[in-house]
Design a protein around this motif. Sequence first.
Motif, PDB file in Angstrom:
ATOM      1  N   LEU A 189      -4.826  -5.971  54.504  1.00 36.47           N
ATOM      2  CA  LEU A 189      -4.236  -5.974  53.170  1.00 36.47           C
ATOM      3  C   LEU A 189      -2.731  -5.768  53.359  1.00 36.47           C
ATOM      4  O   LEU A 189      -2.322  -4.950  54.182  1.00 36.47           O
ATOM      5  N   ASN A 191      -7.938  -9.571  50.056  1.00 35.24           N
ATOM      6  CA  ASN A 191      -7.803  -9.591  48.591  1.00 35.24           C
ATOM      7  C   ASN A 191      -7.537 -10.997  48.083  1.00 35.24           C
ATOM      8  O   ASN A 191      -7.887 -11.324  46.961  1.00 35.24           O
ATOM      9  N   GLN A 192      -6.898 -11.824  48.872  1.00 36.05           N
ATOM     10  CA  GLN A 192      -6.565 -13.181  48.436  1.00 36.05           C
ATOM     11  C   GLN A 192      -7.660 -14.191  48.741  1.00 36.05           C
ATOM     12  O   GLN A 192      -7.688 -15.254  48.150  1.00 36.05           O
ATOM     13  N   GLU A 249     -11.749 -14.482  49.103  1.00 32.18           N
ATOM     14  CA  GLU A 249     -13.069 -13.853  48.959  1.00 32.18           C
ATOM     15  C   GLU A 249     -13.958 -14.121  50.161  1.00 32.18           C
ATOM     16  O   GLU A 249     -14.765 -13.275  50.549  1.00 32.18           O
ATOM     17  N   ARG A 252     -13.211 -11.553  52.807  1.00 29.00           N
ATOM     18  CA  ARG A 252     -13.768 -10.255  52.415  1.00 29.00           C
ATOM     19  C   ARG A 252     -15.284 -10.234  52.637  1.00 29.00           C
ATOM     20  O   ARG A 252     -15.828  -9.291  53.213  1.00 29.00           O
TER      21      ARG A 252
END
Length: 120
Positions: free
Chosen positions: A46, A72-73, A75, A78
């Motif tokens: 991050l 965070n940018q 998916e 993540r």
Amino acid sequence: MFLIRWPIGRLILLLNFIFSPSAPKRTPQLQKEVDASTAHLSLYQLPACPFCVKTRRAMKRLGLNIELRNINQNEQYREELIREGGKRTVPCLKITNEDQSITWMYESSEIINYLNKFSS
């Protein structure tokens, strides 16, 4: 919590920008060799996370060009981190070994110690 995290995160990014370390001077051929030796690495991170900043600063100081994956940018990054790595903790270094097995390394100090072997 957002009202505390957001300004602190921006302050961390500003200080990182102002006091950014210098990369080592290498010949283009030597840098190409270093880049090839780190091509199997990806850092899940991050932007304003203090431990991610610490890890990215070490990468810059060592002159390592490692793919950065902002969870965070994107998916997919993540979900991959959670599904394959087992937790949503950053920084996390994904190491694809020669036998195509994958190692997930989570502690910033451990990651930096690992990356030190790639600097020459």
